[in-house]
Design a protein around this motif. Structure first.
Motif, mmCIF file in Angstrom:
data_model
loop_
_atom_site.group_PDB
_atom_site.id
_atom_site.type_symbol
_atom_site.label_atom_id
_atom_site.label_comp_id
_atom_site.label_asym_id
_atom_site.label_seq_id
_atom_site.Cartn_x
_atom_site.Cartn_y
_atom_site.Cartn_z
ATOM 1 N N TRP A 16 0.695 -1.154 0.093
ATOM 2 C CA TRP A 16 -0.159 0.047 0.002
ATOM 3 C C TRP A 16 0.962 1.300 0.049
ATOM 4 O O TRP A 16 0.591 2.232 -0.539
ATOM 5 N N LEU A 17 1.929 1.278 0.824
ATOM 6 C CA LEU A 17 2.751 2.498 0.725
ATOM 7 C C LEU A 17 3.499 2.634 -0.519
ATOM 8 O O LEU A 17 3.646 3.663 -1.042
ATOM 9 N N ARG A 18 3.722 1.567 -1.339
ATOM 10 C CA ARG A 18 4.359 1.930 -2.961
ATOM 11 C C ARG A 18 3.336 2.423 -3.735
ATOM 12 O O ARG A 18 3.581 3.226 -4.405
ATOM 13 N N LEU A 19 1.843 1.989 -3.396
ATOM 14 C CA LEU A 19 0.930 2.507 -4.287
ATOM 15 C C LEU A 19 0.626 4.018 -3.823
ATOM 16 O O LEU A 19 0.623 4.819 -4.506
ATOM 17 N N GLN A 20 0.830 4.409 -2.578
ATOM 18 C CA GLN A 20 0.908 5.741 -1.970
ATOM 19 C C GLN A 20 1.870 6.805 -2.723
ATOM 20 O O GLN A 20 1.715 7.832 -2.786
ATOM 21 N N MET A 21 3.108 6.056 -2.694
ATOM 22 C CA MET A 21 4.218 6.766 -3.190
ATOM 23 C C MET A 21 4.006 7.005 -4.835
ATOM 24 O O MET A 21 4.127 8.324 -5.230
ATOM 25 N N ASP A 22 3.558 6.357 -5.488
ATOM 26 C CA ASP A 22 3.080 6.495 -6.886
ATOM 27 C C ASP A 22 1.912 7.641 -6.880
ATOM 28 O O ASP A 22 1.942 8.625 -7.760
ATOM 29 N N PHE A 23 0.959 7.335 -5.928
ATOM 30 C CA PHE A 23 -0.021 8.280 -5.891
ATOM 31 C C PHE A 23 0.478 10.095 -5.689
ATOM 32 O O PHE A 23 0.122 10.909 -6.266
ATOM 33 N N LEU B 102 0.134 8.865 9.837
ATOM 34 C CA LEU B 102 0.228 10.360 8.977
ATOM 35 C C LEU B 102 1.706 10.589 8.907
ATOM 36 O O LEU B 102 2.398 11.074 7.841
ATOM 37 N N ASP B 103 2.602 10.120 9.919
ATOM 38 C CA ASP B 103 3.945 10.412 9.665
ATOM 39 C C ASP B 103 4.657 9.596 8.670
ATOM 40 O O ASP B 103 5.410 10.044 7.774
ATOM 41 N N VAL B 104 4.311 8.342 8.721
ATOM 42 C CA VAL B 104 4.669 7.557 7.295
ATOM 43 C C VAL B 104 4.022 7.974 5.908
ATOM 44 O O VAL B 104 5.029 8.124 5.235
ATOM 45 N N ILE B 105 3.051 8.495 6.035
ATOM 46 C CA ILE B 105 2.278 9.010 4.649
ATOM 47 C C ILE B 105 3.264 10.188 4.299
ATOM 48 O O ILE B 105 3.581 10.756 3.010
ATOM 49 N N SER C 174 17.445 11.971 -11.448
ATOM 50 C CA SER C 174 17.835 11.124 -12.671
ATOM 51 C C SER C 174 17.951 9.633 -12.223
ATOM 52 O O SER C 174 18.114 8.640 -13.122
ATOM 53 N N ASP C 175 17.818 9.192 -11.212
ATOM 54 C CA ASP C 175 17.828 7.888 -10.522
ATOM 55 C C ASP C 175 16.558 7.175 -10.620
ATOM 56 O O ASP C 175 15.722 7.600 -9.617
ATOM 57 N N PRO C 176 16.049 6.313 -11.442
ATOM 58 C CA PRO C 176 14.825 6.048 -11.418
ATOM 59 C C PRO C 176 14.312 5.167 -10.363
ATOM 60 O O PRO C 176 13.169 5.030 -9.863
ATOM 61 N N ASP C 177 15.395 4.413 -9.520
ATOM 62 C CA ASP C 177 15.101 3.700 -8.515
ATOM 63 C C ASP C 177 15.289 4.391 -7.082
ATOM 64 O O ASP C 177 15.054 3.582 -6.033
ATOM 65 N N GLY C 178 15.918 5.564 -6.946
ATOM 66 C CA GLY C 178 16.179 6.229 -5.810
ATOM 67 C C GLY C 178 14.948 6.278 -4.894
ATOM 68 O O GLY C 178 15.003 5.837 -3.758
ATOM 69 N N ALA C 179 13.798 6.448 -5.515
ATOM 70 C CA ALA C 179 12.585 6.550 -4.592
ATOM 71 C C ALA C 179 12.205 5.327 -4.042
ATOM 72 O O ALA C 179 12.005 5.238 -2.593
ATOM 73 N N ASN C 180 12.295 4.035 -4.801
ATOM 74 C CA ASN C 180 12.135 2.878 -4.051
ATOM 75 C C ASN C 180 13.184 2.668 -2.962
ATOM 76 O O ASN C 180 12.975 1.945 -1.733
#
Length: 195
Positions: free
Chosen positions: A95-102, A155-158, A172-178
């Motif tokens: 769910w947090l990965r979906l949240q990051m995309d959102f 809320l802190d995690v979000i 420029s690093d596509p995997d940095g967020a993950n």
């Protein structure tokens, strides 16, 4: 998720199809262009006349709000589905990965939409709050399973996830967020016992 706001009378089937098509097309356009969407392009891509778009969404803001609400409601529904997953931590991480995309897409919807998340009584505030509450269920399950520290709040995690999306917006690093999300997850997990 593609349900128009309640009106005085039910929508005809063709009007509902048009609404759903416009909303789906707008979601793609917002992902690609942010708030700089071209309404005529959305109508054309959805296969409807511009008048049909304006009948459903009188302003660009109305369309952006509908996109935000649709995505927020989808995230809430996903949290509901994940709530029965056998491994609570995996459900929360998914769910947090979906949240990051959102979060990455949401930032491009414009300041008015993002500001409405903090105004009680708005549809955006209510939908955002319901989405957070659904995510909190996942967090509480992971805490009950002793997989996440008990001092962690949803809320802190979000907010951390949104921060990750923000700092990686033009990276420029596509995997940095993950990788950064993996660090957050490592920080909120309980420490494994050493036997």
């Amino acid at each position: 998720m593609n349900e128009p706001p309640q009106a005085n009378r039910p929508m005809r089937a063709d009007a509902q199809r048009n609404y759903a098509s416009l909303l789906k097309t707008a979601r793609v356009a917002v992902t690609e262009r942010g708030a700089d969407i071209v309404l005529e392009d959305i109508a054309r891509s959805a296969g409807v006349a511009i008048g049909t778009l304006y009948r459903h969404f009188p302003t660009r803001q109305d369309l952006l709000e509908a996109v935000f609400l649709d995505e927020t409601n989808e995230l809430r529904a996903c949290a509901g589905e994940f709530a029965s997953a056998p491994v609570p931590l995996d459900a929360l991480i998914s769910w947090l990965r979906l949240q990051m995309d959102f979060a990455a897409r949401g930032r491009s919807m414009g300041a008015a939409i993002m500001a409405a998340k903090h105004v009680p009584g708005t549809r955006i505030y209510d939908a955002n709050k319901a989405m957070h509450e659904a995510g909190e269920v996942l967090l509480l399950r992971a805490q009950a399973a002793e997989q996440i520290r008990t001092d962690v709040h949803i809320l802190d995690v979000i907010r951390l996830v949104y921060g990750i999306a923000l700092v990686n917006e033009h990276a420029s690093d596509p995997d940095g967020a993950n990788r950064m999300l993996d660090l957050v997850i490592a920080g909120i997990r309980t420490k494994p016992s050493r036997d």
